[in-house]
Scaffold this active site. Structure first.
Site, PDB file in Angstrom:
ATOM      1  N   HIS A   1       0.842  -1.108   0.070  1.00 33.74           N
ATOM      2  CA  HIS A   1       0.001   0.022   0.111  1.00 33.74           C
ATOM      3  C   HIS A   1       0.866   1.336  -0.170  1.00 33.74           C
ATOM      4  O   HIS A   1       0.594   2.180  -1.040  1.00 33.74           O
ATOM      5  CB  HIS A   1      -0.925  -0.057   1.208  1.00 33.74           C
ATOM      6  CG  HIS A   1      -1.775   1.159   1.266  1.00 33.74           C
ATOM      7  ND1 HIS A   1      -2.952   1.416   0.987  1.00 33.74           N
ATOM      8  CD2 HIS A   1      -1.422   2.276   1.942  1.00 33.74           C
ATOM      9  CE1 HIS A   1      -3.586   2.434   1.309  1.00 33.74           C
ATOM     10  NE2 HIS A   1      -2.498   3.057   1.760  1.00 33.74           N
ATOM     11  N   GLU A   2       1.903   1.222   0.839  1.00 28.36           N
ATOM     12  CA  GLU A   2       2.645   2.518   1.054  1.00 28.36           C
ATOM     13  C   GLU A   2       3.512   2.718  -0.248  1.00 28.36           C
ATOM     14  O   GLU A   2       3.693   3.870  -0.585  1.00 28.36           O
ATOM     15  CB  GLU A   2       3.298   2.799   2.387  1.00 28.36           C
ATOM     16  CG  GLU A   2       2.379   2.602   3.602  1.00 28.36           C
ATOM     17  CD  GLU A   2       1.531   3.788   3.655  1.00 28.36           C
ATOM     18  OE1 GLU A   2       1.840   4.788   3.121  1.00 28.36           O
ATOM     19  OE2 GLU A   2       0.460   3.608   4.225  1.00 28.36           O
TER      20      GLU A   2
ATOM     21  N   HIS B   1       1.890   4.756  -3.006  1.00 27.02           N
ATOM     22  CA  HIS B   1       2.072   6.059  -2.833  1.00 27.02           C
ATOM     23  C   HIS B   1       3.358   6.449  -3.273  1.00 27.02           C
ATOM     24  O   HIS B   1       3.577   7.553  -4.157  1.00 27.02           O
ATOM     25  CB  HIS B   1       1.893   6.679  -1.310  1.00 27.02           C
ATOM     26  CG  HIS B   1       0.566   6.613  -0.809  1.00 27.02           C
ATOM     27  ND1 HIS B   1      -0.625   7.353  -1.379  1.00 27.02           N
ATOM     28  CD2 HIS B   1       0.218   6.080   0.361  1.00 27.02           C
ATOM     29  CE1 HIS B   1      -1.611   7.135  -0.680  1.00 27.02           C
ATOM     30  NE2 HIS B   1      -1.562   6.599   0.453  1.00 27.02           N
TER      31      HIS B   1
END
Length: 699
Positions: A488-489, A492
């Site tokens: 997920h991170e 980004h």
């Protein structure tokens, strides 16, 4: 109106004046892409460097407003874009540390610099001469400009308007006061919540009380106790969310209750910490600011610049999910309680601190699976290199080389140089994965430097998480949820790395909140693609997870899916409830808890078994971060992400052509394009389809 002139100055002490001459933060580092040289930076360097950056931007703004030439895009908009370059470089490094390594020295600097930064923001926002120049360019050049130039002008002009530039003098003065006070309160919030969370640690006197935990978890409890003063042999650290993952395996029900109650009461005034006065004052000030701007509430003001546009649209979106969720959640809770009563008796009442424990036992019995079965296959180093980075290589053609020569602010960090498919160096990426007392809870991405062609700057990006670190010499393992957090991170991070924009203001993740979480949530989808999964899910011998265990684990992802959705829906509705209030209706600190309960009841989400992911008193996204009236964006962007993942499946999930299309149409564009149009161009959908979320969640 009392206008603070741009000619006002910040006084540097004699020592600070001397220090700026040799301050490493005030000069390009000389490292690749201007990465911060932490081997030279001292804590004492930040305050004078930040003050110098403020003075530099102040002087640059003064040059713009005193320019006697007719305002143009070049001498006003572009000059304004470039005016804070030095301050941006210094503050990007400093504010990484305020979240990731907040030592007492960093905390003191933050306390000193926050009001000075707010003062500068107010000076710029309410500088009439500057705004008149911006408005002149907007009125005379907007129609003639194209592409990123046009978008930059539009965002600059609208930014001034949304800050109050068109308000009469007396209202400007009040907005300025509100901005100053909110800045003070948010800093107080951050310090108080971090202290409260650290103070909520649960001390445990014996190993026997930790029955059910793995040897690694027990070792972590011992390590956490030692690092926090050793008041008892073991300590259970409270993480940022309401529920605590450790409750999944903790046999001792009394200890489970202590842990849960330490979590939910960490900052609600039942101990020495109470954030309700901070939260309610911020809510009241935000509502008043929105009213001064001509909006009926803060949510209406905030959502105007998002994809959702209005609170009514957000509530409509949420109600469509709640309608499907509610009956399924009730069935799920009843099933867990019925299962628990098989061993505990018919009089047993399931409590929220029991849910994870019995759900895990139920899953193990029905699927013959537990977290301990799969965790040995999730070595954090393998998940990173053979999973997260490998997926980025397959999909986008990126390659990664660890750079042990580049200094970091903490020894646990790793740094990678990122190369494009043609072999050209394109970014640096730092990861800081392990928890420590100086780090706030949660996981996030930001940048030491954003990509900008105008500034000739390549991206320098970082991810921060809060995973348990194994004792020295032993491998660290993560859960499945933590593995997906890494993906997920990094999603980004990819939006930051792949950015290909001219202007810093528009590049990377500089998009509305209800779009910024899409790339990260979409990137989670690669974690379970078989080819990627098999590449990283390997035990200490290098053996991949057996097919039968893998099949059970992947089936288990949607085992009892209602909790995760429900805790998110509840927090989202708490956030909105606070921010649709007129200023006169914001409750007092004493009435905050009752208001919170009433708000949940009104949307049919008052459920002791599925509490909010964050209650008001520790809802950092809303009171300390940038998600006020925007926490819904996690669910909104999950729908976008699921729609895009389905498009990837149709086009070929691991095909470079699909990745290149995603990169070209969305990930590289920052905020230079219409985001709904970009979404439609890639997926073929005219609007987000919520059915994809329900399907993906197993509902």
């Amino acid at each position: 109106m009392l206008t603070v002139g741009l000619a006002s100055t910040i006084t540097l002490t004699m020592a600070e004046t001397k220090q700026t001459v040799s301050n490493p933060l005030l000069h390009p580092s000389g490292l690749l892409f201007g990465a911060p040289d932490f081997s030279k930076i001292q804590s004492s360097d930040y305050l004078p460097a930040l003050k110098a950056g403020i003075e530099n931007q102040r002087a640059n703004i003064q040059k713009i407003v005193t320019n006697k030439a007719k305002p143009t895009f070049a001498n006003t908009i572009l000059a304004y874009e470039n005016s804070g370059k030095l301050l941006d470089r210094v503050s990007s490094v400093f504010f990484c540390l305020t979240s990731a390594d907040k030592t007492p020295a960093i905390a003191e600097t933050e306390k000193a610099i926050r009001p000075l930064l707010t003062q500068l923001d107010n000076e710029i926002s309410f500088n009439e001469k500057l705004f008149l120049r911006v408005k002149y360019v907007y009125d005379h050049e907007y129609k003639a400009l194209k592409g990123e130039d046009k978008r930059l002008l539009e965002e600059t002009y609208k930014g001034f308007v949304r800050s109050g530039a068109l308000l009469p003098k007396e209202k400007k003065a009040r907005v300025e006061q509100i901005n100053n006070r909110i800045s003070e309160l948010q800093q107080k919030w951050g310090t108080t919540l971090q202290d409260a969370t650290n103070g909520a640690v649960v001390w445990v006197n014996s190993r026997e009380e930790l029955s059910g935990l793995s040897e690694q978890d027990i070792a972590q409890c011992k390590k956490d106790a030692d690092s926090r003063g050793g008041k008892a042999p073991y300590a259970i650290v409270i993480v940022n969310t309401t529920q605590q993952a450790i409750l999944t395996n903790l046999d001792n029900r009394a200890l489970r209750k202590r842990v849960y109650e330490a979590s939910i009461h960490r900052a609600d005034g039942t101990n020495s910490f109470n954030t309700f006065p901070i939260a309610t004052e911020i809510a009241k000030l935000r509502a008043e600011k929105a009213e001064l701007m001509g909006y009926k509430n803060y949510a209406s003001y905030s959502l105007e610049k998002t994809m959702a546009k209005t609170p009514e649209n957000v509530y409509s979106f949420l109600k469509s999910l709640i309608q499907e969720y509610r009956p399924a959640a009730d069935r799920e809770t009843a099933a867990i309680e019925a299962y628990a009563r098989k061993s505990q008796g018919d009089s047993f009442n399931l409590e929220p601190y029991d849910r994870f424990y019995y759900s895990a036992k139920m899953k193990k019995e029905q699927l013959n699976l537990s977290d301990d079965d799969v965790k040995p296959y999730f070595n954090i180093d393998s998940v990173l290199v053979n999973g997260v980075l490998y997926a980025a290589h397959r999909v986008y053609g990126l390659t990664f080389k660890e750079r042990k020569d580049l200094p970091t602010y903490h020894a646990d960090m790793k740094v990678f140089e990122v190369f494009d498919a043609n072999g050209k160096p394109m970014a640096l990426w730092y990861c800081d994965y392990f928890r420590r007392p100086t780090k706030r809870g949660g996981a996030w991405m930001s940048s030491f430097a954003k990509q900008s062609k105008e500034w000739n700057q390549q991206p320098v990006i970082y991810n921060v998480c809060n995973f348990a670190k194994a004792p020295d010499g032993q491998p660290s393992y993560v859960t499945w949820d933590e593995a997906t957090t890494m993906f997920h991170e990094f999603g980004h991070a990819l939006q930051g790395m792949l950015s290909n924009c001219r202007y810093n203001t528009l590049s990377g993740t500089a998009v509305p909140r209800d779009f910024v979480e899409m790339p990260s949530q979409f990137n989670e989808s690669f974690a379970s693609i078989p080819e990627i999964f098999d590449h990283y899910a390997r035990n200490a011998k290098g053996e991949k997870m057996p097919d039968d265990l893998k099949a059970k684990m992947l089936r288990s992802i949607n085992f009892q899916p209602c909790y995760a959705l429900g805790e998110n829906l509840a927090s989202t509705c708490i956030d909105l409830a606070w921010h649709v209030l007129p200023s006169k209706e914001v409750p007092t600190a004493e009435g905050a808890k009752a208001f919170e309960q009433k708000a949940l009841g009104e949307v049919n989400l008052l459920d002791a078994q599925i509490p909010p992911r964050y209650y008001t008193s520790y809802f950092n996204h809303v009171w300390g971060g940038g998600y006020a009236a925007g926490y819904y964006s996690y669910l909104w962007t999950e729908v976008l992400a699921d729609n895009i993942a389905e498009a990837f499946q149709r086009k070929g999930a691991l095909k470079r052509s699909t990745g290149d299309e995603m990169r070209d149409k969305i990930l590289s564009r920052g905020y230079t394009v219409d985001l709904m149009k970009a979404f439609t161009d890639f997926t073929g959908l005219q609007e987000p389809d919520t059915k994809a979320l329900l399907k993906q969640r197993g509902l």
